[in-house]
Write an enzyme that holds these catalytic residues in place. Structure first.
Site, PDB file in Angstrom:
ATOM      1  N   ARG A   1      22.350 -11.018  -1.876  1.00  0.00           N
ATOM      2  CA  ARG A   1      23.819  -9.722  -2.741  1.00  0.00           C
ATOM      3  C   ARG A   1      24.155 -10.121  -3.391  1.00  0.00           C
ATOM      4  NH1 ARG A   1      20.869  -4.747   0.392  1.00  0.00           N
ATOM      5  NH2 ARG A   1      19.156  -4.766  -0.678  1.00  0.00           N
TER       6      ARG A   1
ATOM      7  N   LYS B   1       2.185   3.062   7.859  1.00  0.00           N
ATOM      8  CA  LYS B   1       1.946   4.223   7.562  1.00  0.00           C
ATOM      9  C   LYS B   1       1.075   4.427   6.201  1.00  0.00           C
ATOM     10  CE  LYS B   1       5.392   6.881   9.936  1.00  0.00           C
ATOM     11  NZ  LYS B   1       6.155   7.551   9.209  1.00  0.00           N
TER      12      LYS B   1
ATOM     13  N   GLY C   1      11.142  -5.159   1.370  1.00  0.00           N
ATOM     14  CA  GLY C   1      11.387  -4.470   3.377  1.00  0.00           C
ATOM     15  C   GLY C   1      10.571  -5.645   3.762  1.00  0.00           C
TER      16      GLY C   1
ATOM     17  N   GLY D   1      11.468   0.244  -2.220  1.00  0.00           N
ATOM     18  CA  GLY D   1      10.932   0.802  -2.927  1.00  0.00           C
ATOM     19  C   GLY D   1      11.339   0.913  -4.067  1.00  0.00           C
TER      20      GLY D   1
HETATM   21  P1  AMP Z   1       6.267  -0.265   6.654  1.00  0.00           P
HETATM   22  O1  AMP Z   1       8.308   0.175   6.560  1.00  0.00           O
HETATM   23  O2  AMP Z   1       5.678   0.747   6.312  1.00  0.00           O
HETATM   24  O3  AMP Z   1       5.884  -1.729   5.636  1.00  0.00           O
HETATM   25  O4  AMP Z   1       6.095  -1.035   7.807  1.00  0.00           O
HETATM   26  C1  AMP Z   1       7.200  -1.801   8.692  1.00  0.00           C
HETATM   27  C2  AMP Z   1       6.787  -1.974   9.950  1.00  0.00           C
HETATM   28  O5  AMP Z   1       5.413  -1.060  10.500  1.00  0.00           O
HETATM   29  C3  AMP Z   1       7.110  -2.924  10.466  1.00  0.00           C
HETATM   30  O6  AMP Z   1       8.070  -2.669  11.577  1.00  0.00           O
HETATM   31  C4  AMP Z   1       5.788  -3.344  11.562  1.00  0.00           C
HETATM   32  O7  AMP Z   1       5.933  -3.059  12.659  1.00  0.00           O
HETATM   33  C5  AMP Z   1       4.993  -2.343  11.463  1.00  0.00           C
HETATM   34  N1  AMP Z   1       3.332  -2.057  12.269  1.00  0.00           N
HETATM   35  C6  AMP Z   1       2.325  -3.073  11.417  1.00  0.00           C
HETATM   36  N2  AMP Z   1       1.657  -3.669  12.166  1.00  0.00           N
HETATM   37  C7  AMP Z   1       1.339  -2.175  13.301  1.00  0.00           C
HETATM   38  C8  AMP Z   1       0.618  -1.810  13.864  1.00  0.00           C
HETATM   39  N3  AMP Z   1      -0.773  -2.316  13.812  1.00  0.00           N
HETATM   40  N4  AMP Z   1       0.688  -0.745  15.150  1.00  0.00           N
HETATM   41  C9  AMP Z   1       2.157  -0.046  14.567  1.00  0.00           C
HETATM   42  N5  AMP Z   1       3.302  -0.340  13.807  1.00  0.00           N
HETATM   43  C10 AMP Z   1       2.787  -1.795  13.049  1.00  0.00           C
END
Ligand code: AMP
Length: 401
Positions: free
Chosen positions: A31, A202, A358, A381
Site C-alpha cells: 500500500r 455467501k 479481497g 468492497g
Molecule cells: P468471500 O469473502 O465472500 O469472497 O469468501 C471467501 C471465503 O470463502 C474464503 O475464506 C473461502 O475459504 C470461502 N469458501 C470458498 N469456497 C467455499 C466452500 N465451498 N465452502 C465454504 N467456504 C468456502
C-alpha cells in the site's frame, strides 16, 4: 492531476492501513508503494505533503482499561518504511488534529512531508463528523483522495472533508484514477466475450453484484460456497455444504434473469467434497447435484475446472471476485489456482483481466501469477460497489458529480 503544486500544502488521504508484525514493523509495504507515484508527483511539482490515514480499528480493540493501544495502532510504526520508500525524512504529528498538527503543518516547506497520527483514534472519523473534517481540512490548502479502498465509506477524511475545498483545490490521486480507468474498461463497451467469475462464501454478499453482472457479462461462472445455494435451488442434494436458506428464491431469480438475458450462468458440474471442514477427513469428487448427506463441498471439481478454463481461454474481458473453494487449505485450492492460471493464460493471449479485490487478490498473489493479469484492484468492497453503481461517494464529492 494538475501539474503545479507550488507552495500548496497538499493534504493527501492515503491508505496506509498496512499489516504489522508482532513488534510493530510493516510486514507488507504494497500500500505504501502504490501511493508513491502520487506522492512523488506532488513533491516534484512544488508541493509539500500532509499525509493522513487510518490503521486498523483502534476503537474496537481497546485495552482492558478501555484505552487505545497507541503503540500497536500508531502510524508512527510505518515511518521507517515510508522514509525508505520515499527516500526522504518524514515528520510526525502525534494527533491528527490540534495544536501540534496545526503548528507542524504551518511550518511545512515545499518538498517536506508530515504524517498525521491514525485518524481512527477519533470516533468522529468513521462518523463522518463535519467539525472534525473541518479541522483536518484547515491543515492544508489542497486535498487529494488516493485511498481507493475506502471510497465507498462516507468518513470524515474521505468524504466530508472534500466539502471544505472548492473544485480547483481538490482531486483524485493516480491510484484512484487507475482503479476507475480499469473498472471502466469492463463497464463501458467491454471486448466480448465478457466472463465474470464469482466465488466466495455467501450469495447474500453478492446479490447486487450478480444482478449487475448479468447486465454486463456473456458468461457468469459461479464457484465457492455460494454455488451450493444455487444448486439446492435447482433441486440438488448439497449435504452439509454452505447453504443460505433465505436466499434460495434469490438464487432462482438470478438464474431466471440470466436466462431471459441470454447470459450463460454456470454452476460447477462436479465438486470436491469432504466429511469435515478440514484436510484430514476422507475426500472425493462427485456430481454437484448428488452430494451425500454427511458431506460438504469445499472446491469445484475437475470437470468444472476444465469447462470454466475453456470459457476463460475464449474470453476477451474477465472479472474475478472470490475464491472457487476453500483455497486456504491445499486440498481444496485447485479450483481457485487453476482459475487463476486460466486467467493469466487468457491475458497473455490478449484478454483484459481485472481481479476485483479481497480473497481473489491473495489467491492470485499466492499463485505467483499476479504479474500476469491486467489489473489487481486495491479495494475489494469499493471496486464491487463501483461495478454495481458506477459511482462512489468519495469520488463523486471531488468530481462534484
Ligand atoms: P468471500 O469473502 O465472500 O469472497 O469468501 C471467501 C471465503 O470463502 C474464503 O475464506 C473461502 O475459504 C470461502 N469458501 C470458498 N469456497 C467455499 C466452500 N465451498 N465452502 C465454504 N467456504 C468456502
Amino acid at each position: 492531476m494538475k501539474s503545479n503544486f507550488k507552495n500548496q500544502k497538499v493534504l493527501v488521504r492515503v491508505d496506509f492501513n498496512v499489516p504489522l508484525t508482532q513488534d510493530n514493523k510493516v510486514s507488507d509495504n504494497t500500500r505504501i508503494i502504490k501511493a508513491l507515484p502520487t506522492l512523488n508527483y506532488i513533491l516534484d511539482n512544488g508541493g509539500s505533503l500532509i499525509l493522513m490515514s487510518h490503521l486498523g480499528r483502534p476503537l474496537r480493540k481497546l485495552d482492558p482499561d478501555g484505552n487505545i493501544q497507541k503503540d500497536k495502532f500508531s502510524l508512527k510504526n510505518i515511518i521507517p518504511e515510508l522514509e525508505k520508500s520515499l527516500g526522504k525524512h518524514v515528520d510526525f504529528a502525534s494527533d491528527c488534529i490540534g495544536k501540534e498538527a496545526e503548528e507542524k503543518a504551518k511550518k511545512l516547506k515545499p518538498g517536506e512531508i508530515l504524517l498525521l497520527e491514525n485518524l481512527r483514534f477519533h470516533k468522529e472519523e468513521t462518523e463522518g463528523d463535519e467539525a472534525f473534517a473541518k479541522k483536518l481540512a484547515s491543515l492544508g490548502t489542497y486535498y487529494v483522495f488516493n485511498a481507493f479502498g475506502t471510497a465507498h465509506r462516507k468518513h470524515a477524511s474521505t468524504y466530508t472533508i472534500a466539502k471544505f475545498f472548492d473544485k480547483e483545490h481538490k482531486d483524485i490521486g493516480f491510484l484512484v484514477q487507475a482503479e476507475l480507468e480499469n473498472a471502466n474498461k469492463l463497464l463501458n463497451n467491454p471486448q466480448r466475450p465478457f466472463t465474470s467469475i464469482i466465488g466466495g462464501a455467501k450469495v447474500s454478499d453478492k446479490i447486487k453484484l450478480l444482478d449487475k453482472l448479468i447486465e454486463l457479462s456473456d458468461n457468469i461462472l459461479i464457484g465457492g460456497g455460494m454455488a451450493y445455494t444455487f444448486i439446492k435451488a435447482m433441486g440438488g442434494n448439497i449435504g452439509l455444504s454452505l447453504f443460505e436458506a433465505d436466499y434460495v428464491q434469490t438464487a432462482r431469480d438470478i438464474m431466471d434473469k440470466a436466462k431471459k438475458k441470454d447470459v450463460n450462468l454456470m454452476l460447477p458440474e462436479d465438486s470436491v467434497i469432504s466429511e469435515r471442514f478440514s484436510e484430514s477427513g476422507d475426500i472425493k469428487t462427485v456430481d454437484s447435484m448428488k452430494i451425500p448427506d454427511e458431506w460438504m463441498a469445499l472446491d469445484i471439481g475437475p470437470k468444472a475446472i476444465e469447462k470454466y478454463s475453456n470459457i476463460i481461454h475464449n474470453s476477451k474481458s474477465i472479472m474475478w471476485n472470490g475464491p472457487l473453494g476453500v483455497f486456504e487449505m491445499k486440498k481444496f485450492s485447485k479450483g481457485t489456482f487453476e482459475t487463476a492460471k486460466a486467467i493469466a493464460e487468457s491475458t497473455k493471449n490478449g484478454a483484459f483481466s481485472l481481479i476485483g479485490g479481497g480473497d481473489s487478490v491473495s489467491a492470485i498473489n499466492k499463485s505467483g501469477l499476479s504479474g500476469m493479469v491486467s489489473f489487481i484492484s486495491t479495494g475489494g468492497g469499493a471496486m464491487l460497489k463501483y461495478i454495481e453503481n458506477k459511482s462512489l461517494p468519495c469520488i463523486d464529492v471531488i468530481l462534484e458529480k
